[in-house]
Design a protein around this motif. Structure first.
Motif, PDB file in Angstrom:
ATOM      1  N   GLY A  42       2.571  -1.158  -6.722  1.00  0.00           N
ATOM      2  CA  GLY A  42       2.273  -1.683  -8.171  1.00  0.00           C
ATOM      3  C   GLY A  42       1.301  -2.610  -8.061  1.00  0.00           C
ATOM      4  O   GLY A  42       0.135  -2.412  -7.348  1.00  0.00           O
ATOM      5  N   LEU A  43       1.639  -3.970  -8.549  1.00  0.00           N
ATOM      6  CA  LEU A  43       0.573  -4.859  -8.352  1.00  0.00           C
ATOM      7  C   LEU A  43       0.887  -5.396  -6.816  1.00  0.00           C
ATOM      8  O   LEU A  43       1.780  -5.938  -6.523  1.00  0.00           O
ATOM      9  N   THR A  44      -0.163  -5.136  -6.015  1.00  0.00           N
ATOM     10  CA  THR A  44      -0.157  -5.538  -4.663  1.00  0.00           C
ATOM     11  C   THR A  44      -1.048  -6.892  -4.518  1.00  0.00           C
ATOM     12  O   THR A  44      -2.196  -6.699  -4.566  1.00  0.00           O
ATOM     13  N   GLY A  84       0.894  -1.327  -0.024  1.00  0.00           N
ATOM     14  CA  GLY A  84       0.000  -0.148   0.210  1.00  0.00           C
ATOM     15  C   GLY A  84       0.832   1.354  -0.015  1.00  0.00           C
ATOM     16  O   GLY A  84       1.984   1.140   0.456  1.00  0.00           O
ATOM     17  N   GLY A  85       0.078   2.256  -0.572  1.00  0.00           N
ATOM     18  CA  GLY A  85       1.017   3.530  -0.779  1.00  0.00           C
ATOM     19  C   GLY A  85       0.400   4.595   0.187  1.00  0.00           C
ATOM     20  O   GLY A  85       0.494   4.484   1.571  1.00  0.00           O
ATOM     21  N   VAL A  86      -0.285   5.822  -0.341  1.00  0.00           N
ATOM     22  CA  VAL A  86      -0.743   6.989   0.089  1.00  0.00           C
ATOM     23  C   VAL A  86      -1.571   6.456   1.151  1.00  0.00           C
ATOM     24  O   VAL A  86      -1.363   7.079   2.603  1.00  0.00           O
ATOM     25  N   GLY A  99      -8.861  -7.386  -9.960  1.00  0.00           N
ATOM     26  CA  GLY A  99      -9.333  -8.191 -10.948  1.00  0.00           C
ATOM     27  C   GLY A  99      -8.279  -9.010 -11.658  1.00  0.00           C
ATOM     28  O   GLY A  99      -8.542  -9.348 -12.754  1.00  0.00           O
ATOM     29  N   GLY A 100      -7.360  -9.280 -11.041  1.00  0.00           N
ATOM     30  CA  GLY A 100      -6.101 -10.259 -11.643  1.00  0.00           C
ATOM     31  C   GLY A 100      -4.986  -9.681 -11.531  1.00  0.00           C
ATOM     32  O   GLY A 100      -4.574  -8.566 -10.769  1.00  0.00           O
ATOM     33  N   TYR A 101      -3.868 -10.496 -11.664  1.00  0.00           N
ATOM     34  CA  TYR A 101      -2.452 -10.095 -11.372  1.00  0.00           C
ATOM     35  C   TYR A 101      -2.032  -9.039 -12.728  1.00  0.00           C
ATOM     36  O   TYR A 101      -1.400  -9.730 -13.552  1.00  0.00           O
ATOM     37  N   LYS A 102      -2.327  -7.925 -12.870  1.00  0.00           N
ATOM     38  CA  LYS A 102      -2.322  -7.167 -13.986  1.00  0.00           C
ATOM     39  C   LYS A 102      -1.132  -6.455 -13.582  1.00  0.00           C
ATOM     40  O   LYS A 102      -0.691  -5.848 -12.592  1.00  0.00           O
ATOM     41  N   VAL A 103      -0.367  -5.783 -14.876  1.00  0.00           N
ATOM     42  CA  VAL A 103       0.517  -4.619 -14.759  1.00  0.00           C
ATOM     43  C   VAL A 103      -0.304  -3.284 -14.319  1.00  0.00           C
ATOM     44  O   VAL A 103      -1.517  -2.964 -14.656  1.00  0.00           O
ATOM     45  N   VAL A 104       0.575  -2.807 -13.177  1.00  0.00           N
ATOM     46  CA  VAL A 104      -0.168  -1.684 -12.670  1.00  0.00           C
ATOM     47  C   VAL A 104       0.620  -0.327 -13.039  1.00  0.00           C
ATOM     48  O   VAL A 104       2.028  -0.483 -12.543  1.00  0.00           O
ATOM     49  N   GLY A 105       0.219   0.938 -13.431  1.00  0.00           N
ATOM     50  CA  GLY A 105       1.027   2.014 -13.560  1.00  0.00           C
ATOM     51  C   GLY A 105       1.274   2.274 -15.031  1.00  0.00           C
ATOM     52  O   GLY A 105       1.956   3.177 -15.403  1.00  0.00           O
ATOM     53  N   GLU A 120       5.853  -3.943  -8.036  1.00  0.00           N
ATOM     54  CA  GLU A 120       5.659  -5.267  -8.580  1.00  0.00           C
ATOM     55  C   GLU A 120       5.103  -4.960  -9.864  1.00  0.00           C
ATOM     56  O   GLU A 120       3.871  -4.273  -9.734  1.00  0.00           O
ATOM     57  N   LYS A 121       5.390  -5.670 -10.971  1.00  0.00           N
ATOM     58  CA  LYS A 121       4.661  -5.444 -12.142  1.00  0.00           C
ATOM     59  C   LYS A 121       4.226  -4.139 -12.628  1.00  0.00           C
ATOM     60  O   LYS A 121       3.041  -3.722 -12.973  1.00  0.00           O
ATOM     61  N   VAL A 122       5.364  -3.169 -12.713  1.00  0.00           N
ATOM     62  CA  VAL A 122       5.205  -1.885 -12.841  1.00  0.00           C
ATOM     63  C   VAL A 122       5.817  -1.638 -14.209  1.00  0.00           C
ATOM     64  O   VAL A 122       7.117  -2.316 -14.353  1.00  0.00           O
ATOM     65  N   PRO A 123       5.116  -0.823 -15.370  1.00  0.00           N
ATOM     66  CA  PRO A 123       6.024  -0.796 -16.408  1.00  0.00           C
ATOM     67  C   PRO A 123       7.426  -0.173 -16.136  1.00  0.00           C
ATOM     68  O   PRO A 123       7.589   0.593 -15.489  1.00  0.00           O
ATOM     69  N   GLU A 124       8.348  -0.668 -17.170  1.00  0.00           N
ATOM     70  CA  GLU A 124       9.776  -0.227 -16.642  1.00  0.00           C
ATOM     71  C   GLU A 124      10.249   1.058 -16.867  1.00  0.00           C
ATOM     72  O   GLU A 124      11.041   1.584 -15.862  1.00  0.00           O
TER      73      GLU A 124
END
Ligand code: KIV
Length: 279
Positions: free
Chosen positions: A144-146, A121-123, A154-160, A186-190
Motif C-alpha cells: 500500500g503506502l510504503t 514492496g510487493g512483486v 508524491g506524498g503520503y497518499k491512499v494507495v489502491g 498501510e493506507k489501503v481503502p477498506e
C-alpha cells in the motif's frame, strides 16, 4: 546476556496461526521503557523505521540507517519478554539484491535479537523475500503506502483506489507466494484491504486500512499523543501524553524559577539525623 540469547514466546508461525482466530495487536516501540509498557498488551512489537521521524526529527524514513535500527532494536528487545519483536529494514539496506538483503537482515536479527524483519514492496521484492525466508529470516511484508517510496508516490497518499487496486492485490499474492508470514497494509481503502485479507492465507495487519484486516498496528507515539507534528486520519488518540508532559515540564520550570524546587525532602542535610534510641 547477548541480544540473541532471549528465547521468544511468540514466533512468526504463531502470528500466522492467529489468522481467523484472534486479531493481532501490534504497536511500534523504539526504547526499552516503551517496549516494557506495550509488551504485556501486544502480540507484536514493531521497531519501525518511523523512528527516524518520531525520535530523530527526520522529514521522512529515508535517512534512517542500519546503525539507528540496531541501536533501537537492541533497546526494544531488552524491554520485551512476551511479544514478538519485528524490525524494519531501512531504506537502501535490501533493495539492491537478495544477497544485500540477507547480509543486512541477518545483521539486524543477530545484533538486536529481533525475531523477524519487515520490508517494503510487493512483486518486485518477491525474489528477495523468498531468498530470505529460505535462509532463516522470517519476513513481514509492507504494501500500500510504503513510506520509503514517498518521493515516488508524491506524498503520503491512499494507495489502491480504482485502477491501483489490482496492483496491490497482485503484490499481496506475490509476497504470500514468496513466503512472507504476514503483511502490513498501510493506507489501503477498506474494501480492498478486506478483499486481500479474505484472499490471503497469511494475516494482514492494517494501518489506515479499515477494520477487516487480521490485525492492527499504530505508531505508539501517535496513539499516546506524544508525536503531534502531524496526525493522519487513521490515528486514534488513546492518550494525551504530550499535553501532560508539557504541563509537567512547565510546572518544573516555574518551581525552579521560584526557587521552590528542590524542597528539603529532595535535599541532603549536612549532618546525619541522630540515631533513634532502641528500647
Ligand atoms: O515504521 C513504522 O512504524 C511502520 C508502521 C507504520 C507500520 O512501518
Amino acid at each position: 546476556m547477548s541480544a540473541t540469547s532471549f528465547a521468544r514466546a511468540v514466533l512468526p508461525p504463531d502470528i500466522r496461526a492467529m489468522k481467523g482466530r484472534a486479531p493481532i495487536v501490534t504497536l511500534t516501540a523504539y526504547t526499552t521503557p516503551i517496549a516494557r509498557l506495550v509488551d504485556p498488551h501486544c502480540d507484536v512489537i514493531l521497531v519501525g523505521d518511523s523512528l527516524g521521524m518520531v525520535i530523530h526529527g527526520l522529514p521522512s524514513t529515508i535517512g534512517v540507517t542500519m546503525e539507528m535500527m540496531i541501536l533501537h532494536g537492541r533497546a526494544v528487545v531488552r524491554g520485551a519478554s512476551k511479544a514478538m519483536v519485528v524490525i524494519d529494514m531501512p531504506f537502501g539496506s535490501y533493495e539492491e539484491s537478495p544477497a544485500q538483503a540477507f547480509r543486512n537482515a541477518s545483521r539486524l536479527m543477530a545484533e538486536t535479537g529481533a525475531t523477524s524483519v519487515k520490508l517494503e514492496g510487493g512483486v518486485h521484492m518477491a525474489e528477495t523475500i523468498a531468498f530470505l525466508t529460505a535462509r532463516g529470516v522470517p519476513v513481514m511484508a509492507h504494501l500500500g503506502l510504503t513510506p520509503q517510496s514517498v518521493n515516488t508516490f508524491g506524498g503520503y497518499k491512499v494507495v489502491g483506489r480504482e485502477g491501483e487496486a489490482e496492483k496491490v492485490m497482485a503484490d499481496a499474492l506475490a509476497v504470500e507466494a514468496a513466503g512472507a508470514y504476514s503483511v502490513v497494509l498501510e493506507k489501503v481503502p477498506e474494501g480492498l484491504a478486506a478483499r486481500i485479507s479474505q484472499r490471503l492465507a497469511i494475516p494482514t495487519i492494517g494501518i489506515g486500512a479499515g477494520v477487516h484486516c487480521d490485525g492492527q498496528v499504530l505508531v505508539v507515539d501517535d496513539m499516546l499523543g506524544l508525536f503531534t507534528e502531524f496526525r493522519p486520519k487513521f490515528v486514534k488518540r488513546y492518550g494525551n501524553l504530550g499535553e501532560a508532559a508539557d504541563q509537567a515540564i512547565a510546572a518544573y520550570a516555574a518551581e525552579v524559577r521560584a526557587r521552590s524546587f528542590p524542597g528539603p525532602e529532595h535535599s541532603f542535610p549536612d549532618t546525619l539525623p541522630a540515631a533513634k534510641t532502641l528500647k
